[in-house]
Motif scaffolding. Structure first.
Motif, PDB file in Angstrom:
ATOM      1  N   SER A   1      55.164  -8.204 -42.051  1.00 53.20           N
ATOM      2  CA  SER A   1      55.863  -8.312 -40.776  1.00 53.20           C
ATOM      3  C   SER A   1      55.771  -6.983 -40.047  1.00 53.20           C
ATOM      4  CB  SER A   1      57.329  -8.683 -41.024  1.00 53.20           C
ATOM      5  OG  SER A   1      58.080  -8.659 -39.825  1.00 53.20           O
ATOM      6  N   THR A   2      56.189  -6.979 -38.783  1.00 56.28           N
ATOM      7  CA  THR A   2      56.324  -5.724 -38.032  1.00 56.28           C
ATOM      8  C   THR A   2      57.802  -5.423 -37.790  1.00 56.28           C
ATOM      9  OG1 THR A   2      56.137  -6.907 -35.924  1.00 56.28           O
ATOM     10  CG2 THR A   2      54.100  -6.025 -36.900  1.00 56.28           C
ATOM     11  N   LYS A   3      58.661  -6.079 -38.549  1.00 59.44           N
ATOM     12  CA  LYS A   3      60.104  -5.889 -38.416  1.00 59.44           C
ATOM     13  C   LYS A   3      60.647  -5.099 -39.613  1.00 59.44           C
ATOM     14  CE  LYS A   3      60.334  -8.450 -34.683  1.00 59.44           C
ATOM     15  NZ  LYS A   3      61.113  -9.701 -34.646  1.00 59.44           N
ATOM     16  N   ALA A   4      61.804  -4.497 -39.407  1.00 61.16           N
ATOM     17  CA  ALA A   4      62.461  -3.741 -40.465  1.00 61.16           C
ATOM     18  C   ALA A   4      63.967  -3.867 -40.291  1.00 61.16           C
ATOM     19  CB  ALA A   4      62.038  -2.275 -40.435  1.00 61.16           C
ATOM     20  N   ILE A   5      64.696  -3.452 -41.338  1.00 62.77           N
ATOM     21  CA  ILE A   5      66.160  -3.399 -41.295  1.00 62.77           C
ATOM     22  C   ILE A   5      66.563  -1.959 -41.585  1.00 62.77           C
ATOM     23  CG2 ILE A   5      68.301  -4.426 -42.151  1.00 62.77           C
ATOM     24  CD1 ILE A   5      66.602  -6.617 -43.448  1.00 62.77           C
TER      25      ILE A   5
ATOM     26  N   ALA B   1      68.181  -3.982 -32.534  1.00 69.15           N
ATOM     27  CA  ALA B   1      69.136  -5.048 -32.253  1.00 69.15           C
ATOM     28  C   ALA B   1      70.129  -5.161 -33.400  1.00 69.15           C
ATOM     29  CB  ALA B   1      68.414  -6.378 -32.057  1.00 69.15           C
ATOM     30  N   PRO B   2      71.427  -4.890 -33.170  1.00 69.11           N
ATOM     31  CA  PRO B   2      72.419  -5.076 -34.228  1.00 69.11           C
ATOM     32  C   PRO B   2      72.413  -6.511 -34.740  1.00 69.11           C
ATOM     33  CG  PRO B   2      73.346  -3.822 -32.403  1.00 69.11           C
ATOM     34  CD  PRO B   2      72.015  -4.325 -31.937  1.00 69.11           C
ATOM     35  N   ILE B   3      72.563  -6.656 -36.061  1.00 68.33           N
ATOM     36  CA  ILE B   3      72.608  -7.981 -36.667  1.00 68.33           C
ATOM     37  C   ILE B   3      74.025  -8.513 -36.545  1.00 68.33           C
ATOM     38  CG2 ILE B   3      72.277  -9.313 -38.785  1.00 68.33           C
ATOM     39  CD1 ILE B   3      70.236  -7.227 -39.674  1.00 68.33           C
ATOM     40  N   GLU B   4      74.198  -9.567 -35.761  1.00 70.54           N
ATOM     41  CA  GLU B   4      75.518 -10.133 -35.543  1.00 70.54           C
ATOM     42  C   GLU B   4      75.993 -10.847 -36.804  1.00 70.54           C
ATOM     43  OE1 GLU B   4      77.210  -9.429 -32.930  1.00 70.54           O
ATOM     44  OE2 GLU B   4      75.522  -8.394 -31.977  1.00 70.54           O
ATOM     45  N   GLY B   5      77.297 -10.766 -37.047  1.00 67.20           N
ATOM     46  CA  GLY B   5      77.873 -11.433 -38.202  1.00 67.20           C
ATOM     47  C   GLY B   5      78.059 -10.529 -39.398  1.00 67.20           C
TER      48      GLY B   5
ATOM     49  N   GLY C   1      63.334 -15.620 -49.490  1.00 70.13           N
ATOM     50  CA  GLY C   1      63.196 -15.522 -48.045  1.00 70.13           C
ATOM     51  C   GLY C   1      64.413 -15.003 -47.314  1.00 70.13           C
ATOM     52  N   SER C   2      65.538 -14.904 -47.988  1.00 63.03           N
ATOM     53  CA  SER C   2      66.741 -14.342 -47.370  1.00 63.03           C
ATOM     54  C   SER C   2      66.949 -12.913 -47.848  1.00 63.03           C
ATOM     55  CB  SER C   2      67.970 -15.177 -47.715  1.00 63.03           C
ATOM     56  OG  SER C   2      67.946 -16.429 -47.066  1.00 63.03           O
ATOM     57  N   PHE C   3      67.622 -12.126 -47.018  1.00 67.07           N
ATOM     58  CA  PHE C   3      67.904 -10.739 -47.362  1.00 67.07           C
ATOM     59  C   PHE C   3      69.407 -10.567 -47.539  1.00 67.07           C
ATOM     60  CE2 PHE C   3      63.822 -10.816 -45.417  1.00 67.07           C
ATOM     61  CZ  PHE C   3      63.081  -9.874 -46.124  1.00 67.07           C
ATOM     62  N   TYR C   4      69.759  -9.798 -48.568  1.00 67.78           N
ATOM     63  CA  TYR C   4      71.163  -9.595 -48.902  1.00 67.78           C
ATOM     64  C   TYR C   4      71.519  -8.141 -48.602  1.00 67.78           C
ATOM     65  CZ  TYR C   4      70.950 -14.231 -50.781  1.00 67.78           C
ATOM     66  OH  TYR C   4      70.796 -15.598 -50.897  1.00 67.78           O
TER      67      TYR C   4
ATOM     68  N   GLN D   1      74.328 -12.475 -46.388  1.00 68.43           N
ATOM     69  CA  GLN D   1      72.999 -13.092 -46.390  1.00 68.43           C
ATOM     70  C   GLN D   1      72.483 -13.163 -44.961  1.00 68.43           C
ATOM     71  OE1 GLN D   1      72.949 -17.123 -47.812  1.00 68.43           O
ATOM     72  NE2 GLN D   1      70.721 -17.234 -47.930  1.00 68.43           N
ATOM     73  N   TRP D   2      71.256 -12.689 -44.770  1.00 67.19           N
ATOM     74  CA  TRP D   2      70.635 -12.698 -43.443  1.00 67.19           C
ATOM     75  C   TRP D   2      69.310 -13.438 -43.503  1.00 67.19           C
ATOM     76  CZ3 TRP D   2      66.301  -9.477 -41.618  1.00 67.19           C
ATOM     77  CH2 TRP D   2      66.064  -9.612 -40.242  1.00 67.19           C
ATOM     78  N   ASP D   3      69.133 -14.381 -42.571  1.00 71.23           N
ATOM     79  CA  ASP D   3      67.897 -15.161 -42.458  1.00 71.23           C
ATOM     80  C   ASP D   3      67.067 -14.561 -41.331  1.00 71.23           C
ATOM     81  OD1 ASP D   3      65.863 -16.980 -41.914  1.00 71.23           O
ATOM     82  OD2 ASP D   3      67.117 -18.730 -42.314  1.00 71.23           O
ATOM     83  N   PRO D   4      65.916 -13.948 -41.625  1.00 68.86           N
ATOM     84  CA  PRO D   4      65.130 -13.301 -40.568  1.00 68.86           C
ATOM     85  C   PRO D   4      64.524 -14.296 -39.581  1.00 68.86           C
ATOM     86  CG  PRO D   4      63.910 -13.290 -42.624  1.00 68.86           C
ATOM     87  CD  PRO D   4      65.281 -13.790 -42.951  1.00 68.86           C
ATOM     88  N   GLU D   5      64.393 -15.565 -39.980  1.00 70.24           N
ATOM     89  CA  GLU D   5      63.822 -16.569 -39.081  1.00 70.24           C
ATOM     90  C   GLU D   5      64.813 -16.983 -38.009  1.00 70.24           C
ATOM     91  OE1 GLU D   5      60.689 -17.550 -39.084  1.00 70.24           O
ATOM     92  OE2 GLU D   5      60.260 -16.225 -40.782  1.00 70.24           O
TER      93      GLU D   5
END
Length: 438
Positions: free
Chosen positions: A313-317, A372-376, A393-396, A409-413
């Protein structure tokens, strides 16, 4: 508390074969006169149980500054209680490979350990890499045959080892490598991309430099190649003790390395540095500063931590600080500047930064350079510890605050995030999916 269990070595198959041969010979000697064999079939040898190859290891920090580590087969629901975990002096894994955790020895002794989960679900030290200097902590694993580590007692040498056998297989002479001020170096972290490896340099006594310096060496020839740096881009400590692993390359094989910036007089925000695919040099034109983008007014503490690049991916956390707590600013102003802070005042500031929820877990676009802040997910302290892990596929993502200890739990999709489970018995330190590599 439980201690590291000692591995029990069962007889190998050659030993079983020898026993069966002896039994066969004894049976032949006891045959009756007509040559018939009255014995039953030989019994099957005992089955050797294998170490666990899936599941999760969770680590928590106790009030007495020790670490509780616990293995569970499935992701928790509700609440995970760490109080019955194994108690260690420290527990700082830096790599996962072939279901094993590699780290500084958790009993505080000199050297590095390979920790596995045995068939009984207990954490077990399967192998040791010896070092002279007990504070050595830099280690990385490329694959099942090649890993590297640094013994701080020998600043100019990087050791190569086999992660499967835990045998040292070679050394790399780094005596020609550049270090600002020409002082002995230590390696803060290693990053591996194919045959190329990079070591972040710091002075052997913890000296910081007003530049980020990376030594480049080859794992194909076990030799020093050169160095790359970004002048004036902050100090060398890229991050404090946390899991880094292999989550630093994107889908195009670009390598991303986070620095700590320089807030002591120069006001340089923490930056994400890029070594493009096919290159071994820092891209001088890539200056992604997440904190400065999220809040340009936050000039006192524009920090970013815990960078995790999503695979393919070209995304990161990352954790991105949004503001500097006014309480901390007031202490600095009262002292007349950073240089005048007493030890008590420094401790007060760090306590404020650890506990004040001034930072956000954010999704970063490494190409568009957006934040972009992750909401929730609740806000956290900028220096709150805890690493991200992935499962199916989920990130904790850890939330480590004075009022909450939990993983979300965060779903990148979909971008959706919600609480997965709470943690009790110790404060969150780290977590690992042993089914993943790096």
């Amino acid at each position: 508390m439980k201690a590291i269990t000692t591995a029990i070595q069962l007889p190998n198959r050659h030993f079983y074969g020898l026993i069966l041969l002896l039994l066969s010979m004894a049976a032949c000697s006891s045959n009756d006169d007509n040559g018939t064999d009255p014995t039953d079939d030989d019994p099957d040898p005992p089955v050797e149980l294998e170490n666990k190859n899936s599941g999760f290891v969770f680590v928590g920090l106790t009030s007495s500054d020790t670490y509780l580590a616990k293995y569970v087969e499935e992701l928790p629901t509700g609440t995970l209680d760490l109080s019955d975990g194994t108690d260690y002096t420290n527990f700082y894994p830096t790599e996962i490979y072939d279901n094993a955790l590699f780290m500084k020895r958790p009993d505080g002794a000199s050297g590095f350990s390979k920790i596995v989960v045995n068939p009984d679900g207990e954490l077990e030290e399967e192998g040791i890499l010896a070092t002279i200097e007990e504070s050595s902590f830099a280690l990385a694993v490329r694959d099942s045959e090649i890993g590297i580590f640094h013994d701080r007692a020998t600043p100019n040498t990087i050791s190569v080892f086999n992660p499967t056998t835990m045998e040292v297989t070679g050394t790399i002479d780094m005596s020609e490598a550049y270090v600002p001020g020409d002082i002995p170096q230590r390696y803060q972290e290693f990053y591996i991309r194919g045959d190329d490896a990079f070591g972040i340099v710091r002075g052997s006594q913890g000296e910081d430099f007003n530049t980020i310096v990376m030594h480049h060496f080859s794992l194909a020839s076990n030799s020093y190649v050169g160095h790359t740096e970004r002048q004036g881009n902050g100090v060398s400590p890229i991050d404090f003790f946390e899991y880094v692993g292999g989550h630093v390359t994107d889908g195009q094989n670009n390598l991303y390395i986070l620095d700590a910036g320089n807030t002591e007089g120069q006001g340089v925000p923490a930056r994400i540095n890029k070594i493009p695919a096919g290159s071994t040099e820092v891209d001088p034109d890539y200056t992604f500063e997440p904190a400065a983008i999220l809040n340009p007014e936050n000039v006192f503490l524009p920090m970013t931590y815990h960078l995790y690049v999503l695979e393919n991916s070209t995304k990161a956390i990352a954790v991105v600080n949004t503001e500097t707590p006014q309480e901390a600013i007031d202490i600095v102003l009262e002292a007349g500047g950073l240089q005048n802070l007493s030890e008590d005042q420094i401790n007060q500031i760090f306590y404020i930064l650890y506990t004040t929820q001034s930072a956000r877990w954010c999704e970063l676009d490494l190409v568009a350079e957006t934040v972009a802040p992750i909401e929730g997910i609740p806000d956290v302290g900028v220096f709150a510890i805890g690493n991200i892990f992935e499962s199916e596929g989920s990130f904790y993502i850890p939330v480590n605050t004075p009022t909450e200890q939990a993983y979300y739990q965060w779903d990148p999709e979909t971008g959706a995030a919600s609480k997965a489970f709470d943690v009790t018995g110790a404060n969150i330190s780290s977590a690992f999916n042993i089914a993943t590599n790096n």
